[in-house]
Design an enzyme around this catalytic site. Structure first.
Site, PDB file in Angstrom:
ATOM      1  N   GLY A 118       0.863  -1.229  -0.212  1.00  9.51           N
ATOM      2  CA  GLY A 118       0.059   0.050   0.059  1.00  9.51           C
ATOM      3  C   GLY A 118       0.617   1.212   0.031  1.00  9.51           C
ATOM      4  N   HIS A 128       4.183   1.292  -8.069  1.00  4.79           N
ATOM      5  CA  HIS A 128       3.108   0.324  -8.031  1.00  4.79           C
ATOM      6  C   HIS A 128       2.400   0.459  -9.236  1.00  4.79           C
ATOM      7  CE1 HIS A 128       3.953   1.418  -3.608  1.00  4.79           C
ATOM      8  NE2 HIS A 128       4.174  -0.080  -3.798  1.00  4.79           N
ATOM      9  N   SER A 131       7.638   4.039  -0.930  1.00  2.45           N
ATOM     10  CA  SER A 131       6.711   4.452   0.143  1.00  2.45           C
ATOM     11  C   SER A 131       7.586   4.880   1.142  1.00  2.45           C
ATOM     12  CB  SER A 131       5.989   3.311   0.602  1.00  2.45           C
ATOM     13  OG  SER A 131       5.315   2.548  -0.459  1.00  2.45           O
ATOM     14  N   ARG A 132       8.852   4.615   1.390  1.00  2.00           N
ATOM     15  CA  ARG A 132       9.776   5.080   2.398  1.00  2.00           C
ATOM     16  C   ARG A 132      10.200   6.578   2.158  1.00  2.00           C
ATOM     17  NH1 ARG A 132      10.794  -0.735   3.421  1.00  2.00           N
ATOM     18  NH2 ARG A 132      10.230  -1.112   5.541  1.00  2.00           N
TER      19      ARG A 132
HETATM   20  P1  AMP Z   1       5.945  -2.633  -1.710  1.00  5.84           P
HETATM   21  O1  AMP Z   1       4.722  -1.978  -1.525  1.00  5.84           O
HETATM   22  O2  AMP Z   1       7.141  -1.702  -1.356  1.00  5.84           O
HETATM   23  O3  AMP Z   1       6.027  -3.995  -1.131  1.00  5.84           O
HETATM   24  O4  AMP Z   1       6.355  -2.791  -3.315  1.00  5.84           O
HETATM   25  C1  AMP Z   1       5.330  -3.719  -4.080  1.00  5.84           C
HETATM   26  C2  AMP Z   1       5.705  -3.891  -5.263  1.00  5.84           C
HETATM   27  O5  AMP Z   1       6.034  -2.635  -6.021  1.00  5.84           O
HETATM   28  C3  AMP Z   1       7.078  -4.578  -5.335  1.00  5.84           C
HETATM   29  O6  AMP Z   1       7.202  -5.494  -6.436  1.00  5.84           O
HETATM   30  C4  AMP Z   1       8.005  -3.499  -5.589  1.00  5.84           C
HETATM   31  O7  AMP Z   1       9.401  -4.030  -6.181  1.00  5.84           O
HETATM   32  C5  AMP Z   1       7.280  -2.552  -6.474  1.00  5.84           C
HETATM   33  N1  AMP Z   1       7.850  -1.164  -6.578  1.00  5.84           N
HETATM   34  C6  AMP Z   1       7.914  -0.602  -5.357  1.00  5.84           C
HETATM   35  N2  AMP Z   1       8.671   0.724  -5.862  1.00  5.84           N
HETATM   36  C7  AMP Z   1       8.810   0.601  -7.221  1.00  5.84           C
HETATM   37  C8  AMP Z   1       9.296   1.490  -8.103  1.00  5.84           C
HETATM   38  N3  AMP Z   1       9.837   2.648  -7.740  1.00  5.84           N
HETATM   39  N4  AMP Z   1       9.472   1.181  -9.243  1.00  5.84           N
HETATM   40  C9  AMP Z   1       8.990   0.012  -9.842  1.00  5.84           C
HETATM   41  N5  AMP Z   1       8.421  -1.016  -8.990  1.00  5.84           N
HETATM   42  C10 AMP Z   1       8.074  -0.806  -7.619  1.00  5.84           C
END
Ligand code: AMP
Length: 278
Positions: A30, A36, A185-186
């Site tokens: 999220g 995302h 997100s961070r």
């Molecule tokens: P997270 O919500 O951080 O667990 O990420 C969910 C998915 O989004 C994971 O497959 C991440 O690798 C992908 N993701 C997060 N940041 C990026 C980004 N800047 N570019 C492409 N994919 C991303």
């Protein structure tokens, strides 16, 4: 777009689909951003049904990490997803995913202990466990994941192969801000000065690519230059790794298969990024 609250509902929905329908799945924690949404768009373009999950997975956070303050905004996430033609959004609760008495965890040995796994013990076990559970719940044909989390993709591909899951991962490119910072997100944790300092991650990776293509510097010399650039920006290096892009084993000699991975603290915020060396 249908909101799915329970595991049973999600499992029966995907089982009832027309035979031969392809399900594209985007697991997330999220607080969605354009990175995302790029995965969602790819799933949409290539599959019959798109499922997005939103679940901040406690099993992948260490005891002293940011589980409690991890940013959450379900309303905003749903508004963003409603513009992307998503079929189902699955958001289970922690109690549903890990009811009392829960005891089963999946470990991919070896590569889970390197790099991010070395600084975050247990992190990849939490990731592999939740993704295995989500795959059993959503039953996806293809799972869309970002190369932003490069080691995570390799760990999960290994798990899917080793455990004979039929789901395959589609690797999607990193989406960056205009100035090069990888979206995350961070990034919300960063104040204005830190947001500026955080550019050192992508700049160090670009420096490595430039030196590899234009000079005869060895990996250790390139690493020294990256270190200097990051220290000048007041970043604290967790690791800089030159690895084989398929096996994640560290390499001493640069080739076209070399991927550079790094993790850097900006203030208290740990950020990761990576790029191919060539
Ligand atoms: P997270 O919500 O951080 O667990 O990420 C969910 C998915 O989004 C994971 O497959 C991440 O690798 C992908 N993701 C997060 N940041 C990026 C980004 N800047 N570019 C492409 N994919 C991303």
């Amino acid at each position: 777009m249908q909101l799915i609250h329970t595991i049973e509902q999600m499992q029966s929905l995907t089982k009832e689909l027309k035979p031969g329908s392809t399900i594209g799945f985007v697991p997330t924690m999220g607080y969605l951003h354009c990175g995302h949404l790029s995965l969602v768009r790819s799933a949409n373009a290539e599959c019959d049904i798109t499922v997005v999950s939103i679940f901040v997975n406690p099993a992948q956070f260490g005891a002293n990490e940011d589980l409690d303050k991890y940013p959450r905004d379900l309303e905003r996430d749903l508004a963003l997803l409603s513009e992307c033609r998503v079929d189902y959004v699955f958001f289970p609760t922690v109690d549903m995913m890990y009811p009392s008495g829960y005891q089963s965890y999946i470990t991919v040995k070896g590569i889970s202990d390197l790099y991010c796994g070395a600084s975050r013990p247990g992190h990849f076990q939490g990731v592999t466990t939740v993704v295995a559970k989500l795959v059993n719940i959503v039953n996806p044909t293809l799972m869309y994941m970002g190369e932003k989390d490069y080691q995570q993709i390799v760990v999960l591909e290994t798990m899917l192969r080793d455990l004979n899951f039929t789901t395959r991962i589609i690797r999607c490119p990193i989406v960056r801000e205009a100035d090069g910072l990888a979206m995350s997100s961070r990034n919300k944790y960063l104040n204005a000065d830190q947001r500026n300092q955080a550019l050192c991650l992508s700049q160090a990776l670009q420096l490595a690519r430039k030196q590899a293509s234009q000079t005869t510097l060895e990996i250790n010399q390139i690493r020294e230059q990256m270190t200097e650039l990051i220290h000048q920006a007041q970043g604290r290096i967790d690791y800089i790794a030159f690895v084989d892009r398929d096996t994640l084993q560290s390499v001493q000699i640069a080739t076209t298969k070399t991927q550079v991975l790094l993790a850097v603290y900006i203030g208290a915020t740990r950020l990761i990024d990576n790029m191919p060396l060539y």
